[in-house]
Design a protein around this motif. Structure first.
Motif, PDB file in Angstrom:
ATOM      1  N   LEU A 169      -4.441   0.042  -4.858  1.00  0.00           N
ATOM      2  CA  LEU A 169      -4.835   0.429  -3.493  1.00  0.00           C
ATOM      3  C   LEU A 169      -6.104  -0.309  -3.064  1.00  0.00           C
ATOM      4  O   LEU A 169      -6.205  -0.785  -1.930  1.00  0.00           O
ATOM      5  CB  LEU A 169      -5.039   1.939  -3.408  1.00  0.00           C
ATOM      6  CG  LEU A 169      -3.749   2.775  -3.399  1.00  0.00           C
ATOM      7  CD1 LEU A 169      -4.055   4.245  -3.638  1.00  0.00           C
ATOM      8  CD2 LEU A 169      -2.986   2.594  -2.088  1.00  0.00           C
ATOM      9  N   SER A 216     -11.251  -1.476   6.534  1.00  0.00           N
ATOM     10  CA  SER A 216     -10.448  -1.687   5.318  1.00  0.00           C
ATOM     11  C   SER A 216     -11.352  -1.884   4.104  1.00  0.00           C
ATOM     12  O   SER A 216     -11.068  -1.375   3.012  1.00  0.00           O
ATOM     13  CB  SER A 216      -9.531  -2.898   5.486  1.00  0.00           C
ATOM     14  OG  SER A 216      -8.608  -2.696   6.541  1.00  0.00           O
ATOM     15  N   ARG A 243       0.366   4.032  -2.770  1.00  0.00           N
ATOM     16  CA  ARG A 243      -0.008   5.397  -2.350  1.00  0.00           C
ATOM     17  C   ARG A 243       0.933   6.422  -2.965  1.00  0.00           C
ATOM     18  O   ARG A 243       0.495   7.467  -3.460  1.00  0.00           O
ATOM     19  CB  ARG A 243       0.011   5.511  -0.815  1.00  0.00           C
ATOM     20  CG  ARG A 243      -1.204   4.914  -0.146  1.00  0.00           C
ATOM     21  CD  ARG A 243      -1.316   5.301   1.326  1.00  0.00           C
ATOM     22  NE  ARG A 243      -2.328   4.485   1.976  1.00  0.00           N
ATOM     23  CZ  ARG A 243      -2.064   3.457   2.781  1.00  0.00           C
ATOM     24  NH1 ARG A 243      -0.798   3.139   3.048  1.00  0.00           N
ATOM     25  NH2 ARG A 243      -3.037   2.762   3.326  1.00  0.00           N
ATOM     26  N   LEU A 272       0.822  -1.211   0.000  1.00  0.00           N
ATOM     27  CA  LEU A 272       0.000   0.000   0.000  1.00  0.00           C
ATOM     28  C   LEU A 272       0.857   1.264   0.000  1.00  0.00           C
ATOM     29  O   LEU A 272       0.508   2.260  -0.640  1.00  0.00           O
ATOM     30  CB  LEU A 272      -0.942  -0.010   1.211  1.00  0.00           C
ATOM     31  CG  LEU A 272      -2.078  -1.046   1.133  1.00  0.00           C
ATOM     32  CD1 LEU A 272      -2.732  -1.220   2.498  1.00  0.00           C
ATOM     33  CD2 LEU A 272      -3.119  -0.626   0.100  1.00  0.00           C
ATOM     34  N   GLY A 279      -5.199  -3.917  -2.433  1.00  0.00           N
ATOM     35  CA  GLY A 279      -4.439  -4.015  -1.181  1.00  0.00           C
ATOM     36  C   GLY A 279      -5.328  -3.922   0.047  1.00  0.00           C
ATOM     37  O   GLY A 279      -5.162  -4.681   1.013  1.00  0.00           O
ATOM     38  N   MET A 280      -6.311  -3.006   0.017  1.00  0.00           N
ATOM     39  CA  MET A 280      -7.234  -2.870   1.150  1.00  0.00           C
ATOM     40  C   MET A 280      -8.133  -4.100   1.280  1.00  0.00           C
ATOM     41  O   MET A 280      -8.468  -4.517   2.386  1.00  0.00           O
ATOM     42  CB  MET A 280      -8.086  -1.601   1.000  1.00  0.00           C
ATOM     43  CG  MET A 280      -7.310  -0.295   1.092  1.00  0.00           C
ATOM     44  SD  MET A 280      -6.143  -0.156   2.480  1.00  0.00           S
ATOM     45  CE  MET A 280      -7.212  -0.366   3.894  1.00  0.00           C
TER      46      MET A 280
END
Length: 269
Positions: free
Chosen positions: A181, A204, A165, A161, A184-185
């Motif tokens: 992103l 998340s 980012r 992440l 990943g979350m």
């Protein structure tokens, strides 16, 4: 599945042709590179079919060729071989998980990350190299989660992440970074749920859903964005159910089921 088998058969026939060429010209580097790539392709196809026993010998053949080449490689060629070996170690980790060899899986994950990290350190300005490192962290996290090493999986996901980012801040209009992103979350949430951290997992998932919905709004026909949105919503429904928010859970799960069915109808195989 037939297309996968046909692909394997074609690659295996090509391997026989390359082997014949190498018998006539044993030191030909182009033939050796082709042989390694073909072994790698056959292995990835067997792994896709979850047949790690058939993948393993092909992985070892590719590894032997690429590691030998790497000993004398420099510059761009060394980077390319390290990148190939990084992916190979991920495949070897998958095979080790299939054989229930947890120690070997961990070693292969560590090797993949080390190689990809080294390339990223040599080329901090090359976004493709950075995003491949992020993807390697994701693969590592998935395997660490399978090994129930949840804390290590979260560390890997945080590294993933962090990279996405930074890339997203530098180029906010590139959808791949927003997608990274969101993915990943989602993986973070699945890991948190596996640990029993339901509240953190739901937080998340909120972020995963927000990002995937934004992507769907921008490109409503993109299968990958729709898949991310549907799976994030599905896990959110499960989390709400676990927390006792039954009405919200059923509503969320119903919508996720419709989204997933639409995706299955679009790609039945």
């Amino acid at each position: 599945s037939w297309s996968v088998i046909e692909s394997i058969q074609m690659s295996e026939q090509a391997l026989k042709n390359v082997a014949q060429a190498l018998r006539l010209d044993p030191g030909n580097e182009a033939y050796l590179k082709t042989k390694a790539l073909l072994h790698n392709n056959v292995a990835s196809s067997w792994i896709a079919r979850e047949d790690v026993a058939r993948a393993q010998p092909h992985l070892e053949e590719a590894r032997q060729i690429w590691e030998t080449m790497r000993e004398s490689a420099t510059g761009a060629e060394a980077d390319a071989l390290d990148d190939l070996l990084g992916l190979l170690h991920i495949y070897l980790a998958m095979a080790a998980v299939g054989f229930a060899d947890d120690q070997r899986a961990t070693e292969e994950i560590d090797r993949a990350l080390r190689l990809r990290r080294e390339i990223a350190q040599r080329h901090p300005e090359v976004v493709q190299v950075q995003s491949r490192l992020a993807d390697t962290y994701e693969q590592a996290a998935i395997h660490l989660r399978k090994l129930t090493r949840y804390d290590d999986a979260l560390i890997a996901l945080n590294e993933m992440l962090k990279i996405y980012r930074k890339l997203h801040e530098q180029q906010p209009t590139v959808p791949a970074y927003q997608s990274g992103l969101a993915q990943g979350m989602l993986e973070m949430a699945v890991t948190q749920f596996a640990m029993g951290a339901m509240k953190e997992g739901l937080t998340s998932l909120e972020q995963a859903l927000q990002r995937s919905q934004k992507l769907v709004d921008q490109d409503p026909d993109q299968y990958e964005y729709l898949r991310l949105q549907a799976i994030s919503r599905y896990y959110r429904g499960l989390g709400l159910l676990e927390e006792g928010s039954n009405e919200a859970a059923y509503e969320t799960l119903n919508l996720a089921a419709k989204e997933l069915k639409a995706l299955t109808d679009e790609r039945p195989h």
